[in-house]
Structures are given as structure tokens and as C-alpha cells.
Scaffold this active site. Sequence first.
Site, PDB file in Angstrom:
ATOM      1  N   ARG A 172      33.367  28.339  42.114  1.00  0.00           N
ATOM      2  CA  ARG A 172      33.949  27.145  42.695  1.00  0.00           C
ATOM      3  C   ARG A 172      33.046  26.696  43.710  1.00  0.00           C
ATOM      4  O   ARG A 172      32.708  25.416  43.716  1.00  0.00           O
ATOM      5  CB  ARG A 172      35.272  27.384  43.520  1.00  0.00           C
ATOM      6  CG  ARG A 172      36.127  26.346  44.178  1.00  0.00           C
ATOM      7  CD  ARG A 172      37.101  26.979  44.699  1.00  0.00           C
ATOM      8  NE  ARG A 172      36.840  27.498  45.959  1.00  0.00           N
ATOM      9  CZ  ARG A 172      37.899  28.029  46.593  1.00  0.00           C
ATOM     10  NH1 ARG A 172      39.167  28.019  46.337  1.00  0.00           N
ATOM     11  NH2 ARG A 172      37.673  28.916  47.598  1.00  0.00           N
TER      12      ARG A 172
ATOM     13  N   ARG B 264      35.362  36.194  54.449  1.00  0.00           N
ATOM     14  CA  ARG B 264      36.667  35.489  54.209  1.00  0.00           C
ATOM     15  C   ARG B 264      37.676  36.660  53.491  1.00  0.00           C
ATOM     16  O   ARG B 264      38.820  36.638  54.023  1.00  0.00           O
ATOM     17  CB  ARG B 264      36.593  34.066  53.209  1.00  0.00           C
ATOM     18  CG  ARG B 264      36.015  33.235  54.205  1.00  0.00           C
ATOM     19  CD  ARG B 264      35.804  31.950  53.296  1.00  0.00           C
ATOM     20  NE  ARG B 264      36.865  31.153  52.649  1.00  0.00           N
ATOM     21  CZ  ARG B 264      37.198  30.646  51.579  1.00  0.00           C
ATOM     22  NH1 ARG B 264      36.023  30.630  50.789  1.00  0.00           N
ATOM     23  NH2 ARG B 264      38.270  30.130  51.255  1.00  0.00           N
TER      24      ARG B 264
ATOM     25  N   ARG C  32      31.221  23.638  48.185  1.00  0.00           N
ATOM     26  CA  ARG C  32      31.662  24.115  49.609  1.00  0.00           C
ATOM     27  C   ARG C  32      30.700  24.820  50.351  1.00  0.00           C
ATOM     28  O   ARG C  32      29.698  25.751  49.859  1.00  0.00           O
ATOM     29  CB  ARG C  32      32.906  24.803  49.538  1.00  0.00           C
ATOM     30  CG  ARG C  32      34.072  23.877  49.117  1.00  0.00           C
ATOM     31  CD  ARG C  32      35.483  24.689  49.036  1.00  0.00           C
ATOM     32  NE  ARG C  32      35.673  25.527  49.756  1.00  0.00           N
ATOM     33  CZ  ARG C  32      36.841  25.918  50.039  1.00  0.00           C
ATOM     34  NH1 ARG C  32      38.044  25.533  49.292  1.00  0.00           N
ATOM     35  NH2 ARG C  32      37.261  26.812  51.117  1.00  0.00           N
TER      36      ARG C  32
ATOM     37  N   ARG D 189      48.377  32.141  58.139  1.00  0.00           N
ATOM     38  CA  ARG D 189      47.414  32.855  57.838  1.00  0.00           C
ATOM     39  C   ARG D 189      47.277  34.165  58.609  1.00  0.00           C
ATOM     40  O   ARG D 189      46.498  35.024  58.334  1.00  0.00           O
ATOM     41  CB  ARG D 189      46.147  32.052  58.013  1.00  0.00           C
ATOM     42  CG  ARG D 189      44.690  32.045  57.433  1.00  0.00           C
ATOM     43  CD  ARG D 189      45.022  31.750  56.125  1.00  0.00           C
ATOM     44  NE  ARG D 189      43.580  31.391  55.577  1.00  0.00           N
ATOM     45  CZ  ARG D 189      43.290  30.366  54.879  1.00  0.00           C
ATOM     46  NH1 ARG D 189      44.244  29.350  54.406  1.00  0.00           N
ATOM     47  NH2 ARG D 189      42.018  30.156  54.487  1.00  0.00           N
TER      48      ARG D 189
ATOM     49  N   LYS E  24      45.447  29.880  44.375  1.00  0.00           N
ATOM     50  CA  LYS E  24      46.398  29.316  45.122  1.00  0.00           C
ATOM     51  C   LYS E  24      46.317  27.614  45.116  1.00  0.00           C
ATOM     52  O   LYS E  24      47.383  26.981  44.964  1.00  0.00           O
ATOM     53  CB  LYS E  24      46.408  29.611  46.536  1.00  0.00           C
ATOM     54  CG  LYS E  24      47.433  29.840  47.375  1.00  0.00           C
ATOM     55  CD  LYS E  24      47.257  30.718  48.512  1.00  0.00           C
ATOM     56  CE  LYS E  24      45.808  30.761  49.231  1.00  0.00           C
ATOM     57  NZ  LYS E  24      45.655  29.856  50.027  1.00  0.00           N
TER      58      LYS E  24
END
Length: 192
Positions: A127, A144, A133, A88, A13
Amino acid sequence: MRIVLLGAPGSGKGTQAALMVERLGLPHISTGVLLREAVDKGTELGLKAKAIMNRGELVPDEVMLGMIEDRLSQDDVSSGFILDGYPRNPAQAKALDEVLERLGTPIDEAIQIDIDTELVIARIANRAKEEGRTDDTEEVVRNRMRVYEEQTAPVIDHYAGGGLLVRVLGVGSIEEVLERILSALKVNQAPG
Ligand code: AMP
């Protein structure tokens, strides 16, 4: 054009939003980016959000609504925007509809990037390494994903019900997915 981009964590996304920004010349509104900026600046909101984000949970709706209202009142969104990471949950979707109705600028299209969960977990792990992160450890990623399934996936129905939803397959190269999105939006595609 006002576009909402939907998809599970790791669906591509954010990557697609950045490319759409280039191709469509629209500003990118990412609530994840706005929150990470607040965390980096050490603002009061950032301090509160950090712990929630590190658990992979959702920052409270009223905080997010304030943030998104503020962003949508800025001048650069007058010709449209690509919204990434908001709404969300169904309550956020309803709140967004109300804000945009007040402004007289409703959403034109909602694009859902469909992808397989296993692929998502592999992408996110990758990622995490590249971007460092702190909300991308396996445990947090699983949380998540759970939050996504329970709270965010119903947002798809919100836009389907409003006749605004387009589903796009998120597998293949970044360019292939981008072309699928652009053709779903019926805007100009790359030659060839
Ligand atoms: P993202 O970059 O969109 O994956 O967002 C990273 C994290 O920020 C999420 O896991 C949430 O903790 C928080 N977040 C981003 N957008 C929202 C939102 N619309 N509502 C609640 N929390 C959000």
C-alpha cells in the site's frame, strides 16, 4: 446502524469500510482520512498531527475527541455510520460511549477483522508503494503494529464486554471478507 470497524493496520479495514459504505448506504467516518485532510490543508491541527502520524504514534485523545464529536454532530450521520480508526485505545472507547450516550445513539455492532501479522506487513508495504504514504516505511509500520498491540487491541475487550463484538476472518478475497462482515451484521448478502 452504527458500526465500529476494528482491526490491525493493514487488516483491510479501510477497504472493507469503503465497500460497506456502498452496500449499506452509510457514511464512512475515518479518523485517518480526517487527519490526512487536515495535514494536506496545513491547518494548525494538521501541522501538529503530521509529525505524530509520521512516527506511527497516536494523536492525543483530546484532539481526536474534538474531531470525532464534531463529525458525529453533522446531519449525515443521523441514520448511522461506519467508524474506522476510532476508538484507538480504551480511553477513546469510553469517550465515544459517553458522546453517543449523550446523543442517544449507541453503537450497535463492533466488527473485528482478524488477520495474521506477517500478511499485514506485506500488505502495508504494498500500500505504501501504491499510495505514497509517508507513514508506511518498515520502521514506522513496526511502530504502528506495536502501538496497535499495546493500545488498540484492548479496545476489542471493551466491545466484547459490552456484548457488541463480532470477529470476522480477514483472509481470502476482498469480496469474501465483505460477505463475512455483512452476514455477521445480518444484512442482505449478494446473490449466489
Ligand atoms: P489510519 O489511517 O487509521 O491508519 O490512521 C493513520 C494515523 O493517524 C495513525 O497511525 C495515527 O497516527 C493517526 N490516528 C488515526 N486515528 C487515530 C485515533 N483515533 N487516535 C489517535 N491517532 C489516530
